[in-house]
Design a protein around this motif. Structure first.
Motif, short mmCIF file in Angstrom:
data_model
loop_
_atom_site.label_atom_id
_atom_site.label_comp_id
_atom_site.label_asym_id
_atom_site.label_seq_id
_atom_site.Cartn_x
_atom_site.Cartn_y
_atom_site.Cartn_z
N ALA A 120 0.78 -1.20 -0.08
CA ALA A 120 0.06 0.00 -0.04
C ALA A 120 0.91 1.36 0.01
O ALA A 120 1.80 1.33 0.63
CB ALA A 120 -0.86 -0.10 1.26
N GLY A 121 0.70 2.23 -0.81
CA GLY A 121 1.19 3.32 -1.01
C GLY A 121 2.57 3.38 -1.74
O GLY A 121 3.23 4.43 -1.85
N THR A 122 2.97 2.50 -2.21
CA THR A 122 4.03 2.41 -3.11
C THR A 122 3.69 3.11 -4.58
O THR A 122 3.06 3.04 -5.18
CB THR A 122 4.35 1.08 -3.62
N ALA A 123 4.76 4.01 -4.62
CA ALA A 123 4.68 4.97 -5.88
C ALA A 123 5.94 5.34 -6.41
O ALA A 123 7.18 5.26 -5.85
CB ALA A 123 3.79 6.23 -5.37
N VAL A 124 5.84 5.91 -7.65
CA VAL A 124 6.88 6.46 -8.37
C VAL A 124 6.39 8.13 -8.69
O VAL A 124 5.40 8.10 -9.24
CB VAL A 124 7.24 5.85 -9.55
N ILE A 150 -2.25 2.21 -10.12
CA ILE A 150 -3.36 2.05 -9.26
C ILE A 150 -3.83 3.45 -9.30
O ILE A 150 -5.31 3.64 -9.40
CB ILE A 150 -2.86 1.65 -7.90
N THR A 151 -3.39 4.39 -9.09
CA THR A 151 -4.25 6.01 -9.42
C THR A 151 -2.96 6.88 -9.40
O THR A 151 -1.76 6.65 -9.14
CB THR A 151 -4.76 6.06 -8.24
N ARG A 168 -6.17 13.84 -5.76
CA ARG A 168 -5.67 12.61 -5.84
C ARG A 168 -6.94 11.81 -6.70
O ARG A 168 -7.92 12.31 -7.13
CB ARG A 168 -6.12 11.82 -4.56
N ASP A 169 -6.57 10.60 -7.42
CA ASP A 169 -7.46 9.85 -8.31
C ASP A 169 -7.61 10.83 -9.56
O ASP A 169 -8.38 10.50 -10.14
CB ASP A 169 -8.64 9.48 -7.52
N PRO A 184 4.09 15.18 -9.82
CA PRO A 184 3.12 14.20 -10.07
C PRO A 184 3.38 12.92 -9.53
O PRO A 184 4.77 12.63 -9.66
CB PRO A 184 3.21 14.13 -11.76
N LYS A 185 2.70 12.08 -8.92
CA LYS A 185 2.82 10.87 -8.55
C LYS A 185 1.93 9.80 -9.07
O LYS A 185 0.56 10.14 -9.16
CB LYS A 185 2.72 11.12 -7.12
N VAL A 186 2.64 8.52 -9.15
CA VAL A 186 1.62 7.44 -9.79
C VAL A 186 1.74 6.42 -8.53
O VAL A 186 2.87 5.56 -8.53
CB VAL A 186 2.04 6.89 -10.96
N GLU A 187 0.84 5.93 -7.75
CA GLU A 187 0.80 4.81 -7.17
C GLU A 187 0.68 3.64 -7.93
O GLU A 187 -0.07 3.40 -9.09
CB GLU A 187 -0.29 4.79 -6.10
N VAL A 188 1.64 2.52 -7.76
CA VAL A 188 1.78 1.27 -8.56
C VAL A 188 1.25 -0.09 -7.62
O VAL A 188 1.57 -0.06 -6.45
CB VAL A 188 2.83 1.10 -9.22
N GLY A 189 1.00 -0.91 -8.29
CA GLY A 189 0.87 -2.24 -7.92
C GLY A 189 2.12 -3.19 -8.06
O GLY A 189 3.19 -2.67 -8.11
#
Length: 247
Positions: A120-124, A150-151, A168-169, A184-189
Motif C-alpha cells: 500500500a502506498g508504493t509509488a513513483v 493504481i491511481t 488524488r485519483d 506528479p505521483k503514480v501509485e503502483v501495484g
C-alpha cells in the motif's frame, strides 16, 4: 475550463425555449474564446462544455459570457510541456524519478525501469517537489504509461517545496492558490519484473485572462454522472453538481 473541455457549444433558444440552432467550436478551437453569431429569432443562448475525459473535483471558475470584442479574436490559451524530451520518450535517466519504499528503480538500454512490491502506498513520482513550476489557476494534464498503475495524484507544493495539497485519483487538476509547483505521483501495484516507466507528458495550460468583475464566482464540482443518449451509443448526457466556493 481550457485544457479540460473537449468542445464548447451554444444552444440558441426562441422566447418559448424551443431550440433554434446548435453551434460547436470543434476540438481545435477549445483553447480560445468561442464566438458565434446569434440567429434570427433567438432570445436565449445556453453555453455548454463537452468533456472528453474524466476528472475528480476540478474547480470551475473564471468564465465570462458577453458580446464579442476585437481582442477576443486573437486571445488564445498558452500551453507548455514541462517534461524533458527524454521523459516524454520514456528514456530519461533514473534521476528524473523519485520512488517510495517498495519501488526499485533501475536502467536498461537507456530506459528507466521499476519493480514494485505492490505494498500500500508504493509509488513513483516524476521529478522532485520543486521540479515543475506552475501558477495558480492553470490546468495541469498528466499522461503516462507507468506499469501496474493504481491511481495518479497531482501533489501541490509551495515556493519552499512544502506540500500544500493534492488532487488524488486524477491526472487533470487546476493549480490551487498557494501552490508554486506540481509533483506528479503514480501509485503502483506489484511489478515483479523490471518494466519500463514509459513515455509521459505534463502539459500546463493557462487560459486567457478574464477581465476583473466579469467572471463568475468559483465553484467546485462535487458530483458527476453520465447516461447514454437515447438512440446513440456515442453521445452522453452529463450532469454536474456544483457548490459555490467562498473567496
Amino acid at each position: 475550463m481550457v485544457g479540460v473541455a473537449a468542445e464548447w457549444r451554444y444552444y440558441f433558444l426562441s422566447p418559448t425555449g424551443a431550440s433554434l440552432l446548435s453551434v460547436g467550436s470543434g476540438n481545435a478551437k477549445s483553447d480560445r474564446p468561442f464566438i458565434a453569431t446569434v440567429p434570427e429569432g433567438a432570445a436565449y443562448a445556453v453555453p455548454v462544455m463537452w468533456f472528453g475525459r474524466t476528472f475528480v473535483d476540478l474547480p470551475l471558475s473564471g468564465a465570462v459570457l458577453r458580446e464579442a470584442r476585437p481582442e477576443d479574436l486573437t486571445a488564445r490559451a498558452v500551453k507548455r510541456q514541462m517534461f524533458s524530451t527524454t521523459m516524454q520518450a520514456g528514456t530519461g535517466p533514473v534521476t528524473d524519478y523519485t520512488a517510495t519504499a517498495g519501488v526499485t528503480l533501475s536502467v536498461s538500454a537507456g530506459k528507466a525501469l521499476l519493480t514494485s512490491t505492490g505494498a500500500a502506498g508504493t509509488a513513483v513520482s516524476f521529478g522532485g517537489a520543486k521540479s515543475f513550476a506552475v501558477t495558480p489557476g492553470e490546468i495541469v494534464n498528466l499522461t503516462h504509461a507507468v506499469p501496474a498503475t493504481i491511481t495518479s495524484t497531482l501533489v501541490w507544493a509551495d515556493s519552499a517545496g512544502t506540500v500544500v495539497g493534492q488532487s488524488r485519483d486524477t491526472s487533470i487538476g487546476r493549480v490551487p492558490q498557494g501552490a508554486a509547483y506540481v509533483w506528479p505521483k503514480v501509485e503502483v501495484g506489484a511489478v515483479a519484473t523490471a518494466t519500463a516507466i514509459g513515455a509521459a507528458s505534463l502539459e500546463i495550460t493557462a487560459a486567457p485572462s478574464v477581465p476583473p468583475g466579469e467572471g463568475m464566482s468559483p465553484y467546485s464540482i462535487t458530483g458527476y454522472s453520465q447516461t447514454s443518449a437515447a438512440g446513440s451509443a456515442e453521445q452522453r448526457s452529463v450532469s454536474l453538481e456544483l457548490v459555490e466556493v467562498a473567496q
